[in-house]
Scaffold this motif. Structure first.
Motif, mmCIF file in Angstrom:
data_model
loop_
_atom_site.group_PDB
_atom_site.id
_atom_site.type_symbol
_atom_site.label_atom_id
_atom_site.label_comp_id
_atom_site.label_asym_id
_atom_site.label_seq_id
_atom_site.Cartn_x
_atom_site.Cartn_y
_atom_site.Cartn_z
ATOM 1 N N TYR A 16 -7.864 -3.779 6.880
ATOM 2 C CA TYR A 16 -6.514 -3.544 6.372
ATOM 3 C C TYR A 16 -5.816 -2.444 7.190
ATOM 4 O O TYR A 16 -4.616 -2.516 7.432
ATOM 5 C CB TYR A 16 -6.542 -3.163 4.897
ATOM 6 C CG TYR A 16 -6.748 -4.324 3.952
ATOM 7 C CD1 TYR A 16 -7.127 -5.585 4.405
ATOM 8 C CD2 TYR A 16 -6.573 -4.177 2.591
ATOM 9 C CE1 TYR A 16 -7.311 -6.640 3.544
ATOM 10 C CE2 TYR A 16 -6.757 -5.235 1.708
ATOM 11 C CZ TYR A 16 -7.124 -6.462 2.193
ATOM 12 O OH TYR A 16 -7.302 -7.504 1.327
ATOM 13 N N TYR A 122 -14.739 2.099 1.245
ATOM 14 C CA TYR A 122 -13.783 1.005 1.365
ATOM 15 C C TYR A 122 -13.918 0.281 2.710
ATOM 16 O O TYR A 122 -13.563 -0.874 2.842
ATOM 17 C CB TYR A 122 -12.371 1.558 1.170
ATOM 18 C CG TYR A 122 -11.263 0.548 1.143
ATOM 19 C CD1 TYR A 122 -11.405 -0.686 0.526
ATOM 20 C CD2 TYR A 122 -10.036 0.835 1.725
ATOM 21 C CE1 TYR A 122 -10.373 -1.598 0.505
ATOM 22 C CE2 TYR A 122 -8.994 -0.069 1.694
ATOM 23 C CZ TYR A 122 -9.170 -1.285 1.090
ATOM 24 O OH TYR A 122 -8.146 -2.184 1.068
ATOM 25 N N SER A 167 -8.096 2.474 -7.033
ATOM 26 C CA SER A 167 -6.876 1.983 -6.386
ATOM 27 C C SER A 167 -7.123 0.647 -5.695
ATOM 28 O O SER A 167 -6.307 -0.272 -5.792
ATOM 29 C CB SER A 167 -6.359 2.997 -5.360
ATOM 30 O OG SER A 167 -6.054 4.208 -5.975
ATOM 31 N N VAL A 168 -8.238 0.547 -5.016
ATOM 32 C CA VAL A 168 -8.596 -0.703 -4.349
ATOM 33 C C VAL A 168 -8.804 -1.809 -5.385
ATOM 34 O O VAL A 168 -8.329 -2.938 -5.208
ATOM 35 C CB VAL A 168 -9.864 -0.516 -3.477
ATOM 36 C CG1 VAL A 168 -10.407 -1.844 -2.972
ATOM 37 C CG2 VAL A 168 -9.561 0.415 -2.314
ATOM 38 N N VAL A 170 -7.481 -2.057 -8.375
ATOM 39 C CA VAL A 170 -6.174 -2.441 -8.929
ATOM 40 C C VAL A 170 -5.426 -3.328 -7.934
ATOM 41 O O VAL A 170 -4.834 -4.345 -8.310
ATOM 42 C CB VAL A 170 -5.343 -1.184 -9.298
ATOM 43 C CG1 VAL A 170 -3.885 -1.532 -9.568
ATOM 44 C CG2 VAL A 170 -5.961 -0.481 -10.490
ATOM 45 N N TYR A 171 -5.478 -2.958 -6.665
ATOM 46 C CA TYR A 171 -4.814 -3.767 -5.634
ATOM 47 C C TYR A 171 -5.411 -5.177 -5.586
ATOM 48 O O TYR A 171 -4.685 -6.171 -5.559
ATOM 49 C CB TYR A 171 -4.923 -3.087 -4.269
ATOM 50 C CG TYR A 171 -4.448 -3.969 -3.141
ATOM 51 C CD1 TYR A 171 -3.093 -4.147 -2.908
ATOM 52 C CD2 TYR A 171 -5.356 -4.636 -2.323
ATOM 53 C CE1 TYR A 171 -2.643 -4.971 -1.893
ATOM 54 C CE2 TYR A 171 -4.923 -5.455 -1.305
ATOM 55 C CZ TYR A 171 -3.564 -5.626 -1.088
ATOM 56 O OH TYR A 171 -3.134 -6.447 -0.083
ATOM 57 N N PHE A 172 -6.737 -5.264 -5.557
ATOM 58 C CA PHE A 172 -7.392 -6.582 -5.516
ATOM 59 C C PHE A 172 -7.079 -7.396 -6.767
ATOM 60 O O PHE A 172 -6.884 -8.605 -6.687
ATOM 61 C CB PHE A 172 -8.899 -6.443 -5.349
ATOM 62 C CG PHE A 172 -9.342 -6.096 -3.955
ATOM 63 C CD1 PHE A 172 -8.507 -6.266 -2.867
ATOM 64 C CD2 PHE A 172 -10.605 -5.591 -3.724
ATOM 65 C CE1 PHE A 172 -8.910 -5.953 -1.593
ATOM 66 C CE2 PHE A 172 -11.023 -5.277 -2.447
ATOM 67 C CZ PHE A 172 -10.175 -5.458 -1.371
ATOM 68 N N ALA A 174 -4.340 -7.147 -8.579
ATOM 69 C CA ALA A 174 -2.942 -7.572 -8.461
ATOM 70 C C ALA A 174 -2.798 -8.745 -7.495
ATOM 71 O O ALA A 174 -1.929 -9.605 -7.672
ATOM 72 C CB ALA A 174 -2.076 -6.402 -8.003
ATOM 73 N N GLN A 175 -3.657 -8.796 -6.492
ATOM 74 C CA GLN A 175 -3.628 -9.895 -5.525
ATOM 75 C C GLN A 175 -4.355 -11.133 -6.047
ATOM 76 O O GLN A 175 -4.319 -12.185 -5.420
ATOM 77 C CB GLN A 175 -4.264 -9.457 -4.196
ATOM 78 C CG GLN A 175 -3.559 -8.313 -3.502
ATOM 79 C CD GLN A 175 -2.148 -8.704 -3.116
ATOM 80 O OE1 GLN A 175 -1.914 -9.758 -2.570
ATOM 81 N NE2 GLN A 175 -1.192 -7.837 -3.412
#
Length: 182
Positions: A16, A122, A167-168, A170-172, A174-175
């Protein structure tokens, strides 16, 4: 998608990061080589700073020369963008921040160490797990040496790293790829 269409064991932090550079400057092999060069230069500087804590200037310089020789010997691995290099850079930066915390007792250094540790996980979780064991053990030993409690610094360090992980996650989520990752 990366985890839906292929089996990939490392987390994608380094990929990323590379994608963000490609967004900014356009994708090219030359750009990725520059990133590798800059990561390696930062790695060498951090190793030098770490070695200066325990070695003379001359001996730390020899370590730097050995690293440069290793880079040539390890061709082509350290010439290609790799999640391993990004992870090792984050771990080494975290170790340097942790040592600064030991020197100065400023919580900001401990938080920075935890955040960098989280970034390392990460990028490559197995190296991150090893770093977790070593860094938390170091926090315990250092606190015991001073006759202090280790719970507060360990809690701060782990909370900062867990913040990156949350955070990661939550991002995953959301995706829509968190289940594929897990």
């Amino acid at each position: 998608d990366l985890y839906r269409d292929a089996t990939l064991y490392p987390l994608p932090g380094a990929f990323y990061l590379l994608a963000q550079f490609y967004k900014l400057f356009g994708p090219s092999i030359l750009l990725s080589r520059w990133i590798v060069l800059l990561e390696f230069a930062a790695f060498v500087v951090l190793v030098f700073l770490l070695m200066r804590r325990i070695l003379s200037l001359r001996s730390a310089g020899v370590v730097v020369l050995l690293l440069l020789g290793y880079r040539i010997w390890a061709f082509p691995h350290w010439q290609v963008y790799s999640y391993t290099t990004t992870c090792l850079l984050a771990i080494l930066a975290a170790v340097n921040c942790l040592l600064r915390f030991f020197d100065q007792r400023r919580t900001g250094w401990l938080v920075a160490a935890g955040l960098l540790f989280g970034l390392a996980v990460y990028c490559k979780q197995d190296y991150g797990a090893a770093a977790l064991v070593v860094m938390t053990a170091t926090i315990v030993v250092e606190a015991r040496r001073r006759g202090a409690s280790f719970w507060r610094p360990i809690s701060i360090f782990i909370a900062a790293g867990a913040g990156v992980g949350a955070s990661v996650g939550v991002y995953f989520a959301a995706q829509g790829i968190l289940p594929d990752l897990l």
